[in-house]
Write a protein that holds these residues in place. Sequence first.
Motif, short mmCIF file in Angstrom:
data_model
loop_
_atom_site.label_atom_id
_atom_site.label_comp_id
_atom_site.label_asym_id
_atom_site.label_seq_id
_atom_site.Cartn_x
_atom_site.Cartn_y
_atom_site.Cartn_z
N ILE A 21 0.83 -1.22 0.00
CA ILE A 21 0.00 0.00 0.00
C ILE A 21 0.86 1.26 0.00
N THR A 22 1.85 1.29 0.88
CA THR A 22 2.59 2.53 1.09
C THR A 22 3.56 2.85 -0.05
N ALA A 23 4.24 1.83 -0.58
CA ALA A 23 5.26 2.11 -1.61
C ALA A 23 4.68 2.77 -2.85
N PRO A 24 3.61 2.24 -3.47
CA PRO A 24 3.04 2.95 -4.63
C PRO A 24 2.38 4.28 -4.26
N ALA A 25 1.85 4.39 -3.03
CA ALA A 25 1.20 5.64 -2.62
C ALA A 25 2.19 6.80 -2.63
N VAL A 26 3.43 6.54 -2.25
CA VAL A 26 4.47 7.57 -2.33
C VAL A 26 5.09 7.60 -3.72
N GLY A 27 5.28 6.44 -4.30
CA GLY A 27 5.95 6.35 -5.59
C GLY A 27 5.26 7.12 -6.70
N ILE A 28 3.94 7.23 -6.65
CA ILE A 28 3.23 7.94 -7.71
C ILE A 28 3.65 9.41 -7.77
N HIS A 29 3.96 10.00 -6.62
CA HIS A 29 4.42 11.39 -6.61
C HIS A 29 5.86 11.51 -7.10
N LEU A 30 6.67 10.52 -6.77
CA LEU A 30 8.05 10.53 -7.26
C LEU A 30 8.09 10.36 -8.77
N VAL A 31 7.22 9.50 -9.31
CA VAL A 31 7.18 9.30 -10.76
C VAL A 31 6.72 10.58 -11.46
N GLN A 32 5.70 11.23 -10.92
CA GLN A 32 5.21 12.48 -11.50
C GLN A 32 6.29 13.56 -11.48
N ARG A 33 7.14 13.55 -10.46
CA ARG A 33 8.19 14.57 -10.32
C ARG A 33 9.49 14.17 -11.02
N ARG A 34 9.47 13.01 -11.71
CA ARG A 34 10.66 12.48 -12.38
C ARG A 34 11.81 12.27 -11.39
N GLN A 35 11.46 11.73 -10.23
CA GLN A 35 12.44 11.39 -9.20
C GLN A 35 12.33 9.91 -8.86
N ALA A 36 12.19 9.10 -9.90
CA ALA A 36 11.95 7.67 -9.69
C ALA A 36 13.09 6.99 -8.95
N LEU A 37 14.32 7.49 -9.09
CA LEU A 37 15.46 6.86 -8.43
C LEU A 37 15.71 7.37 -7.02
N MET A 38 14.86 8.26 -6.54
CA MET A 38 15.07 8.80 -5.19
C MET A 38 15.01 7.68 -4.15
N GLY A 39 14.10 6.75 -4.32
CA GLY A 39 14.00 5.64 -3.37
C GLY A 39 15.28 4.84 -3.29
N ASP A 40 15.97 4.68 -4.43
CA ASP A 40 17.25 3.97 -4.42
C ASP A 40 18.28 4.71 -3.59
N GLY A 41 18.39 6.03 -3.79
CA GLY A 41 19.36 6.81 -3.03
C GLY A 41 19.07 6.76 -1.54
N VAL A 42 17.80 6.92 -1.18
CA VAL A 42 17.42 6.88 0.23
C VAL A 42 17.65 5.49 0.81
N GLY A 43 17.42 4.46 0.02
CA GLY A 43 17.66 3.10 0.49
C GLY A 43 19.11 2.86 0.83
N HIS A 44 20.00 3.39 0.03
CA HIS A 44 21.43 3.24 0.32
C HIS A 44 21.81 4.00 1.59
N VAL A 45 21.23 5.18 1.78
CA VAL A 45 21.51 5.93 3.00
C VAL A 45 20.97 5.19 4.22
N ALA A 46 19.80 4.58 4.08
CA ALA A 46 19.21 3.84 5.21
C ALA A 46 20.11 2.70 5.66
N MET A 47 20.95 2.20 4.75
CA MET A 47 21.87 1.13 5.13
C MET A 47 22.82 1.60 6.24
N THR A 48 23.23 2.86 6.19
CA THR A 48 24.06 3.42 7.26
C THR A 48 23.30 3.40 8.58
N GLY A 49 22.00 3.71 8.54
CA GLY A 49 21.19 3.66 9.76
C GLY A 49 21.09 2.26 10.32
#
Length: 297
Positions: A21-49
Motif C-alpha cells: 500500500i505505502t510504496a506505490p502511494a508515495v511512488g506515484i508522486h516521485l514518478v510524476q516529479r521524475r524522481q523515480a530513483l530517489m528511493g534507491d538513493g534513500v535506500g542506500h543511505v538507510a543502510m548506514t542507519g
Amino acid sequence: MEFLQDPFMQRALLAAVLVGITAPAVGIHLVQRRQALMGDGVGHVAMTGVGLGFLLSTNPVWMATAVAVVGAVVMELIRAYGRTRGDIALAMLFYGGMAGGVMLINLSPTGSNANLNSYLFGSLSTVSDEDIVTICVLAAFVLLVTVGLRRQLFAISQDEEFARVTGLPVRALNLLIAVTAAVTVTVAMRVVGLLLVSALMVVPVAAAQQVSRSFLVTFVLSVVLGVAVTMAGTVTSYYRDVPPGATIVLLAIGAFVLLTALAAPMARRRARAVEVPRERCDVAVPGVRGPSDDVKV
C-alpha cells in the motif's frame, strides 16, 4: 491454508500488505516529479542507519528511519537550492550510504553477513513482532500524508510554479514528500530489501499508467497491484524458498509487461474511435476546391 499457520508468515503477510500500500502511494508522486530513483538513493543511505543500529545495539529499523529522513532532506535541499547537480548528490548518497552501512555492520559485535543480506534483499523469517509494530506506525504516517494531503501533493507534483502562485507551501511540501519517501523505504526494507524497494515504489505506478490516464485511478490501481505482487511474492517465497524481494519485484515487472501488452490494442481502438473519417470531412463547398480536385494550369 498451511502458510497461515506459521506465526512468522502471518507477520510477513501483514508487513507485505502494508508495503504494497505505502510504496506505490508515495511512488506515484516521485514518478510524476521524475524522481523515480530517489528511493534507491534513500535506500542506500538507510543502510548506514541499519549499521548504526547494530553498532549501538538499538532497533535498526528506527535508526534507519532517522538516518534515511536526514539523507532525504539533505538531498531535497541540494536539489532545491541547486548548489550541485542532482545526479552528483544522488551518487554521493548511493556510494557513501552503502559503504558506511557495510562498514558499520562489520564493526558491530552483533552484525554479520546474514544480517546484512536480510536488510539488503528482504527476509520473511526475520520479521519480528517489534518490526511489525514499527512498520504499522510508519505505514500509518505514510498513509496519513499521502491520503490526507493528496490534493496539495498532486499540485506540486504536476506544476511547482502554479502551486506556489496559488499559495501552497511548496518547499515544506517538497520536504514532506522526501521524508515520506524515506519512511516508506524503511517500511519496505524488511520485506523487499533496501536494494529493491525503489522498484516497488515505481513499477506498480508505471504499470497502472499503461491503462489509466486519471491520477486517482492510477493511484488506486497501483496500490492494488502493489498489494497483489507483495502478497503473491511472499507466498511464493514461502513455498519455493526463493528471496522474497526479488520475487516481488519480478512479479511487479511481469504485471507491467502484461498491462503494457494489453494497453497497446486499447490505445489503437481509442484512436480509431476519435478519428474522423476522411469522407465525412470532404464536403463540397461552392467556390472552394477540395483536396481531391484536379488542379489545372
